[in-house]
Scaffold this active site. Structure first.
Site, PDB file in Angstrom:
ATOM      1  N   ASP A  95       0.754  -1.133  -0.067  1.00  0.00           N
ATOM      2  CA  ASP A  95       0.089   0.149  -0.050  1.00  0.00           C
ATOM      3  C   ASP A  95       0.882   1.269  -0.255  1.00  0.00           C
ATOM      4  O   ASP A  95       2.246   1.065   0.258  1.00  0.00           O
ATOM      5  CB  ASP A  95      -0.991  -0.073   1.281  1.00  0.00           C
ATOM      6  CG  ASP A  95      -0.341   0.039   2.692  1.00  0.00           C
ATOM      7  OD1 ASP A  95       0.965   0.477   2.482  1.00  0.00           O
ATOM      8  OD2 ASP A  95      -1.149  -0.047   3.573  1.00  0.00           O
ATOM      9  N   ASP A 127      -2.911   8.216  -1.883  1.00  0.00           N
ATOM     10  CA  ASP A 127      -4.352   9.022  -1.835  1.00  0.00           C
ATOM     11  C   ASP A 127      -4.209   9.386  -0.423  1.00  0.00           C
ATOM     12  O   ASP A 127      -3.478   9.082   0.437  1.00  0.00           O
ATOM     13  CB  ASP A 127      -5.273   7.768  -2.148  1.00  0.00           C
ATOM     14  CG  ASP A 127      -5.208   6.682  -0.972  1.00  0.00           C
ATOM     15  OD1 ASP A 127      -4.078   6.440  -0.461  1.00  0.00           O
ATOM     16  OD2 ASP A 127      -6.321   6.304  -0.640  1.00  0.00           O
ATOM     17  N   ASP A 132      -7.434  -7.454   2.412  1.00  0.00           N
ATOM     18  CA  ASP A 132      -6.347  -7.550   3.236  1.00  0.00           C
ATOM     19  C   ASP A 132      -6.907  -6.920   4.729  1.00  0.00           C
ATOM     20  O   ASP A 132      -7.778  -6.191   4.743  1.00  0.00           O
ATOM     21  CB  ASP A 132      -4.889  -6.894   3.272  1.00  0.00           C
ATOM     22  CG  ASP A 132      -5.300  -5.100   3.141  1.00  0.00           C
ATOM     23  OD1 ASP A 132      -4.613  -4.927   4.210  1.00  0.00           O
ATOM     24  OD2 ASP A 132      -5.840  -4.571   2.567  1.00  0.00           O
TER      25      ASP A 132
END
Length: 376
Positions: free
Chosen positions: A92, A146, A271
């Site tokens: 991520d 993000d 996840d």
């Protein structure tokens, strides 16, 4: 990356497919164990392969950037070699950690300035340097940078944040084109849908993310405290828009019931820290409900942890023994619980896949949700 759909469940939007990545195929739906700092906590890589055998695990850009630091990973030849992991990895982008550091970060158009939770030093993440960091970490799937909005979230803030996430996405993609691969295999890039719990924003974001034509797409900003019904409603809005021929990843979700309900809405990848974190705290997930193994009721229960025997620990150890290990604060108890929970999560998504292929997922899912929604 290639993604092939093999079947769709006639009673839901559930799908079974295969992602072809350079470190091997990933059969979907899939749960990715979380290996935040280059390890799935409490589980040796040998056990991870032999007992759980996930097609892909997750690493965390924020944590790996701080420790062991990107240059160490690059010298090692990337995260795969550093941690001796031959299968796939997804990283991520650090957006969720930026969200969780709300008291120690400042968000601007350029990026995010944040204070390290380790030593208080200041750092800056931008869409550009997060792409460079993920290139050097070397994951097979890398995520766009993000902003993950909190829940509840003011509409205007959610709207501004969503548009900034879209602008950051454009910068990520432009920079990736100029940033060469660090290792001898490909990386696949996923953008992230945001928009909090507002359907119109989720639609706008899903349309924008779909328009960039990435090989896969993710949904972020859920499982941050909103009711499960709102999570499902937002997921349904987004999966109606995201392209069917691309994998869909719902980030940070969730309980076994959350996973089955979102598979039914067309999600392929998940996840969550729940199986490992809850396992370390004595909560065991089973097909018939959850067990708090620290409760006195298990003190003289010599039956197996789980008679299904998904992993070897399930039948090797009794509930009474594992409760004893927790009561004396023995590390082995937490390891056994973690292996069991991860094994159960992987069993659950693999069973879901079997029932999607067989065409009876809806019936099986409804039965499993009812069974699992119990405290034993």
């Amino acid at each position: 990356m290639k993604f092939e759909l093999h079947a769709k469940d006639p009673g839901t939007k559930a799908r079974a497919g295969t992602l072809q990545l350079d470190h091997g195929p990933v059969e979907t739906p899939i749960f990715m164990p979380v290996g935040t700092v280059g390890t799935v906590k409490g589980v040796h890589q040998r056990e991870l392969v032999q007992d759980i055998n996930p097609d892909i695990i997750l690493g965390n850009t924020y944590h790996l950037y701080l420790r062991p630091q990107t240059d160490i990973l690059e010298k090692a030849g990337g995260l795969h070699k550093f941690m001796n992991w031959d299968s796939n990895i997804l990283t991520d982008s650090g957006g969720y950690q930026v969200y969780s550091l709300s008291a120690n970060r400042k968000i601007k158009e350029e990026g995010v300035k944040f204070k390290s939770h380790i030593d208080g030093s200041y750092h800056v993440f931008t869409p550009e340097n997060v792409m460079e960091i993920q290139r050097k970490i070397g994951a097979d799937i890398i995520m766009a940078f993000d902003e993950c909005t909190p829940y509840p979230c003011d509409y205007q803030y959610a709207k501004r944040s969503m548009h900034m996430t879209h602008r950051w996405l454009d910068r990520c993609m432009a920079h990736l084109e100029k940033t060469p691969l660090s290792y001898d295999y490909n990386q696949t890039f996923f953008p992230i849908v945001q928009g909090s719990t507002y359907k119109d924003l989720r639609r706008q974001s899903a349309e924008y993310i779909a328009s960039v034509g990435a090989h896969g797409n993710a949904i972020g900003g859920l499982s941050v405290g909103e009711p499960a019904e709102e999570m499902y409603a937002m997921t349904e809005v987004v999966t109606e828009i995201l392209p069917e021929d691309k994998p869909r990843y719902l980030m940070g979700v969730g309980t076994p019931i959350n996973i089955l309900e979102n598979i039914a809405l067309g999600i392929d990848m998940f996840d969550c820290v729940m199986p490992t974190r809850n396992g370390r705290n004595g909560m065991l997930f089973t097909a018939h409900g959850t067990i708090n193994i620290k409760n006195k009721k298990w003190e003289d229960d010599f039956s197996p942890i789980d008679e299904m025997g998904i992993t070897w620990v399930d039948t090797a150890y009794s509930k009474a023994y594992v409760r004893h290990l927790f009561s004396v604060n023995e590390m082995l108890g937490r390891q056994i619980a973690t292996i069991h929970n991860l094994g159960f999560y992987l069993w659950l998504v693999r069973e879901a896949r079997k029932h999607i292929l067989a065409g009876d997922f809806a019936t099986w899912k409804n039965m499993m949700v009812k069974q699992m929604d119990k405290r034993l």
